[in-house]
Structures are given as structure tokens and as C-alpha cells.
Design a protein around this motif. Structure first.
Motif, mmCIF file in Angstrom:
data_model
loop_
_atom_site.group_PDB
_atom_site.id
_atom_site.type_symbol
_atom_site.label_atom_id
_atom_site.label_comp_id
_atom_site.label_asym_id
_atom_site.label_seq_id
_atom_site.Cartn_x
_atom_site.Cartn_y
_atom_site.Cartn_z
ATOM 1 N N UNK A 4 50.589 43.121 15.418
ATOM 2 C CA UNK A 4 50.580 42.777 16.839
ATOM 3 C C UNK A 4 49.186 42.896 17.447
ATOM 4 N N UNK A 5 48.438 43.895 17.031
ATOM 5 C CA UNK A 5 47.090 44.080 17.576
ATOM 6 C C UNK A 5 46.223 42.856 17.274
ATOM 7 N N UNK A 6 46.279 42.373 16.043
ATOM 8 C CA UNK A 6 45.504 41.193 15.671
ATOM 9 C C UNK A 6 46.071 39.931 16.325
ATOM 10 N N UNK A 7 47.389 39.857 16.394
ATOM 11 C CA UNK A 7 48.028 38.656 16.935
ATOM 12 C C UNK A 7 47.695 38.488 18.417
ATOM 13 N N UNK A 8 47.775 39.578 19.163
ATOM 14 C CA UNK A 8 47.474 39.503 20.595
ATOM 15 C C UNK A 8 46.007 39.137 20.831
ATOM 16 N N UNK A 9 45.137 39.605 19.944
ATOM 17 C CA UNK A 9 43.723 39.266 20.081
ATOM 18 C C UNK A 9 43.487 37.783 19.825
ATOM 19 N N UNK A 10 44.225 37.223 18.856
ATOM 20 C CA UNK A 10 44.033 35.822 18.497
ATOM 21 C C UNK A 10 44.800 34.870 19.408
ATOM 22 N N UNK A 11 45.947 35.323 19.938
ATOM 23 C CA UNK A 11 46.806 34.450 20.754
ATOM 24 C C UNK A 11 47.261 35.201 22.005
ATOM 25 N N UNK A 12 46.360 35.492 22.921
ATOM 26 C CA UNK A 12 46.707 36.297 24.093
ATOM 27 C C UNK A 12 47.700 35.630 25.030
ATOM 28 N N UNK A 13 47.859 34.308 24.943
ATOM 29 C CA UNK A 13 48.780 33.617 25.839
ATOM 30 C C UNK A 13 50.221 33.622 25.378
ATOM 31 N N UNK A 14 50.490 34.110 24.172
ATOM 32 C CA UNK A 14 51.863 34.142 23.653
ATOM 33 C C UNK A 14 52.575 35.393 24.150
ATOM 34 N N UNK A 15 53.704 35.199 24.803
ATOM 35 C CA UNK A 15 54.522 36.320 25.285
ATOM 36 C C UNK A 15 55.401 36.816 24.148
ATOM 37 N N UNK A 16 55.346 38.105 23.852
ATOM 38 C CA UNK A 16 56.030 38.672 22.688
ATOM 39 C C UNK A 16 57.187 39.561 23.135
ATOM 40 N N UNK A 17 58.360 39.328 22.540
ATOM 41 C CA UNK A 17 59.539 40.162 22.781
ATOM 42 C C UNK A 17 59.947 40.789 21.445
#
Length: 290
Positions: free
Chosen positions: A111-124
Motif C-alpha cells: 500500500x505504501x508504494x501503491x499510494x505513492x505511485x497512484x495517489x488518486x486511487x481510493x482504496x477500501x
């Protein structure tokens, strides 16, 4: 029929109530009721049976809910493919996770890497027992889920492999052994941890035609560790789910013969997975190869 009506129908079914769905969506209860009534009138069937404080799906409602979630999933994929063309600036990703292995050891780094690469994606993120994650995948409540492999009904990728181990009280007679067999674990009170690989543990004993003396069913690994630490029982768990340092009250021993466990990610159909989901899988694979 609109996607909004289908989204409301899916959420009312999930939460078993109009009020809860209205609160989740931030709209009035009357708006939720109107959307369901309009959908039922258009389809000509009763989707939900109303009771005093809750609702339940009718038989045809259960059948059409799966279709509705499939349509919502495809609509989400369409939106995200369009977003992908714009650099994945928007989108939603729903993840199912089970036990400490995925929720604590795998997911945070991904998640840390994913949020850095795709900050516009809302994660549930939804957490539950391994069998619940499988159910969520089948019902299309989540886009991707951590699972114990193999899972032939899904498209999967393997991420890590560990070993199943016996967890014993420190003063147990078997604690001095180099390894223990399943048959040696059948006499003492047994603790079955529902949050982890409970299905795999049950299959191991069934395949060996053995029946553990299950006295406790724990929903959390911490309560399992406490039960074993007090000397009230023993268990079989995945080594990867344990804390790095098992305290002095416990002893972990390899099984004889050894039993490996693979954990990976699963999607219902990779060909229909959204760009956000595929990006998550690709990132998880990359990190697992480090």
C-alpha cells in the motif's frame, strides 16, 4: 435502470437495511427506498423482503444481486480504463485481506508504494477469515483478495511461501522434539484460529483422516497465542502469521512431514480486472521478488 439504482441495491443487500445504506451513501432513507422501488417496478419482481428492522433478499433478488455486482464491476473497469488513459488519476480499489500474514506483513508495504505511485486511487480494505475473502471475491464485493493457494476457481499469482508449524505451550512434552506429526496433536485440546488459514488446517487433518480435539475457536491470532501460552491448548498455524519473536510461553515446531503454504492474490477474472487492480497485482509481484 441506472448504475446508481444497482449500487443502492447492492449496498442495501450488503448492509441488510435501508437506513444503514442511506447513512453510508450520505442520502436520505426515502431516496434509497425510492431507488429500490423504482428498480423493482422496472424489473417486475420483488428484490427485497421488508421486515420491521431489517431486509433480506428474495430468491430472485439473490440471483440478480450477482448480476448487478458484475455490471457494477464492469462499469468500474470502464471508468478506470478511461482514467488509465489519463494517468490513473481517479478510481477505486477494493481489497480483501485475511490474518496477520497479509494484513500486517504484506499489505502495508504494498500500500505504501501503491499510494505513492497512484495517489488518486481510493482504496477500501475489508478484513475477514480466508474463506470470507473467497466469498467476497465470488460475490464481487472486492476487486482483489489475498488467499491461500491453490484456488483454481480464480486467476491467481503467488507472492510468498512459508511453513505450517505446531505451536505448543513451552512446558508441553512435545516441546523438546525437533518436529511433530499431526497425529501427535490430536489428544490435547486444540485451538482453531478462524482469522488465519483455518481452512487449510482443517484440510490437513481431514486428508490424514485425523480429528483434532477442537475446544477453542478463536477469531484472532492474539487470543490463540494467549490460549496456548496459558497451557490450555495447542494449535497449527502458518509460520508467517506469527510475530517475529514468539514469547517464552510458546514453542513452535515444524510439522513432520513438512507442510508448505503459499499466499497470493486472486481476482475473479483477470481479463475483466480494472487497471487499478492490475497495477496492484503487478506491484505486489514486483515487491515479492525483492
Amino acid at each position: 435502470m441506472t448504475l446508481t439504482q444497482l449500487e443502492i441495491f447492492s449496498l442495501v443487500a450488503e448492509l441488510s437495511g435501508f437506513t444503514a445504506a442511506a447513512h453510508r451513501l450520505g442520502i436520505s432513507q426515502s431516496a434509497v427506498s425510492h431507488a429500490i422501488k423504482s428498480l423493482e417496478q422496472e424489473l417486475g419482481v420483488e428484490l427485497l423482503r421488508r421486515h420491521q428492522s431489517t431486509v433480506e433478499l428474495s430468491d430472485i433478488g439473490q440471483q440478480l444481486l450477482l448480476r448487478a455486482r458484475a455490471m457494477l464491476g464492469l462499469a468500474n473497469t470502464l471508468r478506470q480504463e478511461a482514467a488509465d488513459a489519463r494517468g490513473m488519476k481517479r478510481g477505486t480499489l477494493r481489497i480483501g485481506s485475511f490474518g496477520p500474514t497479509s494484513s500486517i506483513k504484506l499489505l502495508p508495504d504494498i500500500l505504501r508504494h501503491y499510494r505513492a505511485e497512484h495517489p488518486g486511487i481510493e482504496i477500501h480494505i475489508d478484513e475477514g477469515p480466508d474463506r470470507q475473502v473467497i466469498q467476497w471475491l465470488e460475490e464481487r464485493r472486492i476487486d482483489v483478495g489475498f488467499v491461500v493457494l491453490p484456488q483454481e476457481r480464480f486467476d491467481t499469482v503467488a507472492l510468498i511461501e512459508d511453513q505450517m508449524v505446531a505451536l505448543l505451550p513451552a512446558d508441553h512434552p512435545l516441546a523438546t522434539r525437533n518436529s511433530v506429526s499431526l497425529s501427535e496433536l490430536c489428544d490435547d485440546p486444540f485451538v482453531l484460529t478462524e482469522a488465519g488459514s483455518s481452512e487449510m488446517v482443517s484440510r490437513l487433518f481431514n486428508a490424514a483422516r485425523l480429528t483434532p480435539n477442537i475446544r477453542y475457536r478463536r477469531s484472532q491470532l492474539l487470543s490463540t497465542l494467549d490460549t496456548v501460552g496459558r497451557g490450555d491448548g495447542l494449535t497449527v498455524v502458518a509460520e508467517g502469521s506469527l510475530p517475529e519473536h514468539v514469547d517464552y510461553r510458546h514453542v513452535k515446531k515444524p510439522l513432520s512431514p513438512p507442510v508448505a503454504r503459499q499466499v497470493g492474490l486472486a481476482v475473479l477474472d483477470r481479463r475483466q480486472a480494472s487497471p487499478a487492480t492490475l497495477a496492484f497485482i503487478k506491484l505486489a509481484e514486483r515487491l515479492s521478488d525483492r
